[in-house]
Design an enzyme around this catalytic site. Structure first.
Site, short mmCIF file in Angstrom:
data_model
loop_
_atom_site.label_atom_id
_atom_site.label_comp_id
_atom_site.label_asym_id
_atom_site.label_seq_id
_atom_site.Cartn_x
_atom_site.Cartn_y
_atom_site.Cartn_z
NE ARG A 297 -4.08 -2.03 2.01
CZ ARG A 297 -4.98 -2.40 2.89
NH1 ARG A 297 -4.89 -1.96 4.15
NH2 ARG A 297 -6.00 -3.17 2.54
CE1 TYR A 438 -2.08 -0.68 -7.83
CE2 TYR A 438 -2.01 -2.42 -9.46
CZ TYR A 438 -1.50 -1.26 -8.94
OH TYR A 438 -0.41 -0.68 -9.55
CD GLU A 439 -1.61 -4.65 -3.38
OE1 GLU A 439 -1.91 -5.13 -2.27
OE2 GLU A 439 -1.17 -5.35 -4.31
N GLY A 440 -6.42 -2.82 -1.93
CA GLY A 440 -7.44 -2.22 -1.09
C GLY A 440 -7.92 -0.93 -1.71
CD GLN A 445 -5.80 1.61 1.51
OE1 GLN A 445 -5.01 1.81 2.44
NE2 GLN A 445 -6.01 0.40 1.01
#
Length: 597
Positions: A297, A438-440, A445
């Protein structure tokens, strides 16, 4: 389309003045980070980015990846560039020497990650994921896993991936169905994963997949997830790749952007189960995976900075090259370069100021990360880790959201030519658009910032960080040309606004967590916007100090004060509207019923 040139001076400034490189070099294990060494690293990394990676960006986008008869075909030149990257030892830079790393600060690695991703984001995704895999194994791996896998992953001879998502389990990781069955000293993995970046390729002799799966008797939800190391080829006793594992790439996605990066659907266990090795404890996989995810992230936030920088460079070059229309003030009777037109200058200045703020935030987080890892005092490490935790979702979401805006603005600077693929600037927008997802996703977040960061200590870490931002304004009144008082008032007021909004969102969460969640995203944007303004003010103060010490007057460095002033005048006022959304919009955001959408 302009040639990419790594912004070494801007990066060096952020390393020294925002991250505090001199102080990081005094931490145990970071003694090698002397100014001359870091300068040499930046210069050599820029050569790789400028000369090998950047020229492959446009061609890689046009050529894309192809998956034919089980064989992954990458764009021309990608494998050769990766070999050059490994041979130069770039992948090993931030890792401990125990397994072949160079032991330099993570902040320096972030500078290189910016360069790689500006030059060629599709290519740079491959080592980015490997870095996360290394972090997870260093923290949670067994002695055997560390001995066999870490040297190869740290060197870059092998690459790593992250396997979370399944067709029915995207952000809701707890819904995954991939299974792991104990079998002697290992496990048999069966299931399918989707959206696996660089899940298959032939650039290296092995790929280490980190796969989330569920044991037969595991509890439901995320509490029943375990993490497994599933190599493409099963290592022999001597650690060299042996027999192929029971896994394969089934297909690749045809995406809006990052065309040079294979995004794979991976099948595990078609013929009895892929051999996997447990990382950490059974049913504790999310804690292990979060080590990798938090690393990713932060790095995805750097991607946002990187692709914004690349788009800005193209827009700036075009603005100086494109001649059209006479000046609005009548100062020239003939057409001029569009950089002379006020609205184009507004767009370029906004891009430049926001990129400077993004870079400052990234390197502030990087410095905290290094102190959290290496500071000799336990209390100082804990405080630094709290700042890293707080800033990670802001870096990831704010920087990537801004990247989409900035790459869009770069197209606008180009006008109609920006909408034509041949100029190359549209690629930056297409590539940037994945980063908020992506990556959350960035909504996740925002919820992370609210739920895991603010509420866990009732805003204590956030309030301490805001106090640190206030302290950065010491000396701002001495800035020349009247900038000091303006910056002090603008940044102080914005910090007041952020502090008040922090209290508001915490109080909302105490009344109704859904209402707090409804305004979590504007709160995150407020946090990033205000922090960026404070850090730019600090940058302006640092420039004045440096020029006073050297008795020099650099037009380039003077721009720092002008950027800070522009940010205060044009961008910081957004803080008031974002704070108003936090305070007022929670109820109306949830007011529509499902039938009214």
């Amino acid at each position: 389309m302009a040639d990419y040139r790594a912004p070494i001076e801007d990066i060096r400034f952020a390393l020294n003045e925002i991250a505090g490189l001199a102080g990081l070099a005094e931490l145990p294990g970071y003694e090698a980070a002397e100014p001359e060494v870091v300068d040499h690293i930046l210069e050599e990394a820029a050569k790789l980015a400028n000369e090998k990676l950047a020229p492959l960006n446009w061609s890689g986008d046009r050529e894309g990846v192809r998956f034919e008869n089980g064989v992954m075909r990458l764009p021309e030149g990608f494998a050769e560039a990766y070999s050059a990257y490994v041979e130069a030892g770039w992948n090993a830079l931030p890792f401990d020497s125990e397994h072949g790393g160079h032991g330099l600060p993570w902040t320096v690695a972030l500078a290189l990650i910016e360069m790689w991703n500006s030059a060629n984001m599709s290519w740079a995704l491959c080592p980015l994921l490997t870095i996360g895999a290394v972090e997870s194994l260093q923290e949670h791996g067994t002695d055997w896993q560390k001995r066999v896998f870490l040297p190869k992953l740290i060197s870059g001879e092998w690459t790593g991936t992250m396997n979370l998502t399944e067709p029915q389990a995207g952000s809701d990781v707890g819904a995954l169905k991939t299974r792991a069955v104990p079998d002697s000293e290992h496990y048999r993995i069966t299931g399918q994963k989707i959206y696996i970046t660089w899940g298959e390729h032939a650039m290296t002799e092995n790929i280490a997949h980190l796969v989330l799966a569920r044991l037969p008797d595991a509890p439901d939800g995320t509490k029943g997830i375990s993490l497994f190391l599933v190599p493409k080829y099963i290592p022999r006793e001597d650690g060299t790749p042996g027999e192929p594992n029971d896994l394969r790439c089934v297909s690749i996605e045809h995406k809006m952007g990052i065309h040079g990066s294979p995004t794979c659907t991976m099948a595990y266990g078609d013929n009895g189960g892929a051999i996997g090795y447990l990382i950490g404890e059974e049913n504790k996989g999310m804690a292990c995976m979060f080590t990798m995810m938090n690393n990713a992230r932060l790095n995805v936030g750097v991607q946002g900075l990187a692709i914004a920088e690349r788009a800005y460079q193209d827009a700036r070059a075009y603005a100086f090259d494109r001649v059209q229309s006479r000046p609005v003030d009548g100062s020239d009777p003939t057409p001029v370069a569009i950089v002379k037109h006020p609205d184009v200058r507004r767009m370029l200045t906004t891009m430049k100021a926001e990129i400077a703020a993004m870079r400052a935030l990234v390197f502030r987080a990087g410095g905290a990360l290094d102190r959290a890892k290496r500071h000799p005092d336990a209390q100082a490490r804990q405080a630094a880790q709290g700042e890293v935790d707080l800033l990670t979702p802001v870096v990831k979401a704010w920087c990537t959201d801004l990247a989409v805006e900035i790459t869009s603005t770069a197209i606008q600077v180009h006008g109609g030519m920006g909408y034509v693929e041949q100029t190359g600037v549209a690629q930056h927008y297409r590539d940037a658009r994945i980063a908020p997802i992506y990556e959350g996703t960035n909504g996740i977040q925002a919820m992370d910032l609210l739920g895991r960061k603010l509420l866990r200590d009732n805003g204590g870490t956030a309030k301490a960080f805001i106090a640190d931002m206030r302290a950065l304004l010491e000396g701002v009144d001495q800035l020349p040309d009247g900038h000091g008082p303006v910056l002090r008032e603008a940044v102080s007021n914005a910090l007041d606004t952020l502090e008040s909004a922090t209290e508001t969102v915490i109080a909302l969460a105490g009344q109704d967590i859904a209402r707090a969640a409804a305004v979590a995203t504007p709160y995150l944007h407020l946090f990033g916007t205000v922090t960026g303004g404070a850090l730019l003010a600090r940058s302006a103060i640092a420039v004045e100090r440096r020029m006073a010490e050297s008795d020099a007057d650099s037009e380039r460095e003077r721009a720092q004060a002008l950027l800070a002033r522009f940010y205060a005048d044009a961008i910081l006022p957004k803080a008031q509207s974002l704070a108003a959304s936090v305070a007022q919009a929670s109820e109306s955001t949830l007011a529509l019923s499902e039938t009214q959408f």
